[in-house]
Design a protein around this motif. Structure first.
Motif, PDB file in Angstrom:
ATOM      1  N   SER A  79      -5.515  -3.030   6.606  1.00 33.09           N
ATOM      2  CA  SER A  79      -5.196  -4.097   6.761  1.00 33.09           C
ATOM      3  C   SER A  79      -4.110  -4.012   5.618  1.00 33.09           C
ATOM      4  O   SER A  79      -4.717  -4.607   4.572  1.00 33.09           O
ATOM      5  CB  SER A  79      -4.701  -5.386   7.117  1.00 33.09           C
ATOM      6  N   LEU A  80      -2.681  -2.841   5.420  1.00 35.56           N
ATOM      7  CA  LEU A  80      -2.130  -3.073   4.077  1.00 35.56           C
ATOM      8  C   LEU A  80      -0.672  -3.868   4.223  1.00 35.56           C
ATOM      9  O   LEU A  80      -0.237  -3.856   4.696  1.00 35.56           O
ATOM     10  CB  LEU A  80      -2.038  -1.427   4.000  1.00 35.56           C
ATOM     11  N   ALA A  81      -0.189  -3.889   2.969  1.00 33.23           N
ATOM     12  CA  ALA A  81       0.965  -4.951   2.568  1.00 33.23           C
ATOM     13  C   ALA A  81       2.001  -3.579   2.695  1.00 33.23           C
ATOM     14  O   ALA A  81       1.125  -2.319   2.173  1.00 33.23           O
ATOM     15  CB  ALA A  81       0.886  -5.996   1.288  1.00 33.23           C
ATOM     16  N   LYS A  82       3.172  -3.221   2.794  1.00 37.61           N
ATOM     17  CA  LYS A  82       4.183  -2.936   2.664  1.00 37.61           C
ATOM     18  C   LYS A  82       4.380  -2.434   1.715  1.00 37.61           C
ATOM     19  O   LYS A  82       4.414  -3.624   0.765  1.00 37.61           O
ATOM     20  CB  LYS A  82       5.684  -3.394   2.950  1.00 37.61           C
ATOM     21  N   GLY A  83       4.632  -1.313   0.680  1.00 37.23           N
ATOM     22  CA  GLY A  83       4.667  -1.186  -0.497  1.00 37.23           C
ATOM     23  C   GLY A  83       6.537  -1.573  -1.101  1.00 37.23           C
ATOM     24  O   GLY A  83       7.340  -0.867  -0.135  1.00 37.23           O
ATOM     25  N   THR A  84       6.606  -1.992  -2.304  1.00 34.70           N
ATOM     26  CA  THR A  84       7.764  -1.494  -2.928  1.00 34.70           C
ATOM     27  C   THR A  84       7.909  -1.495  -3.815  1.00 34.70           C
ATOM     28  O   THR A  84       8.719  -0.825  -3.975  1.00 34.70           O
ATOM     29  CB  THR A  84       7.586  -3.346  -3.337  1.00 34.70           C
ATOM     30  N   TYR A  85       7.204  -0.392  -5.091  1.00 35.55           N
ATOM     31  CA  TYR A  85       7.245   0.048  -5.416  1.00 35.55           C
ATOM     32  C   TYR A  85       6.418   1.407  -5.847  1.00 35.55           C
ATOM     33  O   TYR A  85       4.889   0.610  -5.382  1.00 35.55           O
ATOM     34  CB  TYR A  85       7.488  -0.829  -7.180  1.00 35.55           C
TER      35      TYR A  85
ATOM     36  N   VAL B 164       0.369   7.376 -10.021  1.00 33.38           N
ATOM     37  CA  VAL B 164      -0.225   6.447 -10.762  1.00 33.38           C
ATOM     38  C   VAL B 164       0.183   5.182 -10.742  1.00 33.38           C
ATOM     39  O   VAL B 164      -1.198   4.585 -10.905  1.00 33.38           O
ATOM     40  CB  VAL B 164       0.859   6.992 -11.759  1.00 33.38           C
ATOM     41  N   GLU B 165       1.074   4.518  -9.810  1.00 31.54           N
ATOM     42  CA  GLU B 165       1.070   3.421  -9.347  1.00 31.54           C
ATOM     43  C   GLU B 165       2.200   2.205  -8.720  1.00 31.54           C
ATOM     44  O   GLU B 165       2.768   3.364  -7.838  1.00 31.54           O
ATOM     45  CB  GLU B 165       1.754   2.408 -10.884  1.00 31.54           C
ATOM     46  N   THR B 166       1.200   1.306  -7.256  1.00 37.89           N
ATOM     47  CA  THR B 166       1.851   1.523  -6.623  1.00 37.89           C
ATOM     48  C   THR B 166       1.444  -0.415  -6.475  1.00 37.89           C
ATOM     49  O   THR B 166       0.754  -0.888  -6.725  1.00 37.89           O
ATOM     50  CB  THR B 166       1.084   1.168  -5.273  1.00 37.89           C
ATOM     51  N   LYS B 167       3.135  -0.910  -5.925  1.00 39.10           N
ATOM     52  CA  LYS B 167       2.841  -3.100  -5.431  1.00 39.10           C
ATOM     53  C   LYS B 167       3.097  -2.706  -4.807  1.00 39.10           C
ATOM     54  O   LYS B 167       3.968  -2.221  -3.149  1.00 39.10           O
ATOM     55  CB  LYS B 167       3.757  -2.653  -6.814  1.00 39.10           C
TER      56      LYS B 167
ATOM     57  N   GLU C   9      10.999   1.799  -3.447  1.00 42.30           N
ATOM     58  CA  GLU C   9      11.335   1.875  -5.301  1.00 42.30           C
ATOM     59  C   GLU C   9      10.426   3.362  -5.665  1.00 42.30           C
ATOM     60  O   GLU C   9       9.567   2.818  -5.925  1.00 42.30           O
ATOM     61  CB  GLU C   9      10.977   1.007  -6.420  1.00 42.30           C
ATOM     62  N   VAL C  10      10.901   4.470  -5.547  1.00 43.23           N
ATOM     63  CA  VAL C  10       9.970   5.797  -6.179  1.00 43.23           C
ATOM     64  C   VAL C  10      11.145   6.016  -7.696  1.00 43.23           C
ATOM     65  O   VAL C  10      11.749   6.322  -8.108  1.00 43.23           O
ATOM     66  CB  VAL C  10      10.567   6.893  -5.412  1.00 43.23           C
TER      67      VAL C  10
END
Length: 317
Positions: free
Chosen positions: A105-111, A161-164, A177-178
């Protein structure tokens, strides 16, 4: 006991042998992160209380690699799953190797921050639009993965490289946001260091005004005689002038002060009037031997301009 059963009833975990999707003629799945699972997995998942859409965590326990993916179909043979080949490369999996599958179960990405492997990906007319279209085939992104984006019959590899807000996020129906990091093969242009020749040129430019100004040298040039004849005495350079010796001026009204000559250069016992004593002895006009107290000067043809001409008189000492 009931709580423990509820926890077990919401967890799916199974090990399978993995193969590339090209083995079942589904190469188009290489453009996303969807896998093919066997029908028994669907039966098991249907009996559990899991969240939709279905997301899974894949683990290669021998290499310590973890990634996340979605599922497209449940048509694989029992005990097997089929993965995109780029995903097998990320997981360091070989054909037929064991991989562990677990629901997640994963959270929705914002960045999301991405880094292309080559800078030619940024040469595309609108790379963000191409990326947005390509990511529609993906269910989730995991920090450290390398995804593949196909465009215009060419494959572009991009690092995550990074995910939030977490290291693995869901990108299904979310505004994300990309951002882009510089490509791996990008090199900053080197600043040219000032060379020795450039420094020398600058020093030469500073010294140039001093070179252009000539040094003052008094009393230099060509000597000219008043009688028009060419001068036979060279003019000495006055780069290091010597102080002039004081010479007494003759106050005799009939004597020319400029015609004074050292006694060693004049005939003994004679005073000469009207002669050009500053010229060499060979330039002086010849005088006939004295027969009387008075003598006539020898007639010599001279140029049109005749300076200091006339009779000369000598007095015997």
């Amino acid at each position: 006991m009931m709580a423990f059963q509820d926890v077990r009833s919401s967890t799916f975990q199974q090990s399978y042998r993995c193969y590339p999707v090209s083995f079942i003629d589904k190469s188009h799945l290489e453009k996303g992160d969807k896998i093919i699972m066997p029908p028994s997995a669907l039966d098991r998942l249907a009996s559990l209380h899991i969240e939709y859409p279905m997301l899974f965590e894949l683990s290669n326990l021998s290499a310590g690699r973890v990634t996340h993916c979605g599922v497209l179909e449940f048509v694989a043979d029992e005990g097997l799953i089929y993965l995109p080949y780029w995903m097998m490369e990320n997981m360091l999996l070989q054909e037929g190797q064991i991989v562990q599958v677990k629901n997640a179960s994963l959270a929705k990405g914002t960045y999301v921050k991405l880094q292309p492997h080559t800078k030619d990906f940024l040469d595309i007319s609108n790379p963000k639009a191409i990326l947005e279209t390509s990511l529609r085939s993906y269910s989730c992104l995991t920090t450290g993965d390398t995804i593949m984006v196909a465009y215009n019959n060419k494959k572009y590899y991009i690092d995550i490289v990074e995910t939030k807000p977490s290291s693995a996020v869901s990108i299904i129906e979310t505004d994300c946001e990309v951002d882009f990091a510089p490509p791996l093969d990008y090199k900053e242009p080197e600043k040219p260091a000032p060379t020795a020749s450039l420094k020398k040129t600058r020093l030469d430019d500073q010294e140039e005004p001093a070179r252009k100004i000539p040094k003052f040298s008094p009393f230099t040039g060509f000597g000219r005689r008043l009688d028009g004849k060419p001068s036979t005495q060279p003019v000495a350079p006055a780069s290091s002038p010597k102080p002039k010796q004081h010479q007494p001026e003759a106050h005799n009204g009939t004597e020319d002060s400029k015609s004074s000559k050292p006694a060693s250069q004049q005939p003994a016992g004679k005073l000469v009037f009207g002669s050009n004593v500053n010229q060499p002895q060979k330039a002086a006009p010849k005088v006939a031997p004295e027969n009387n107290s008075q003598e006539q000067p020898q007639k010599v043809e001279e140029p049109k301009f005749q300076a200091f001409t006339g009779k000369k008189y000598s007095l015997k000492g």
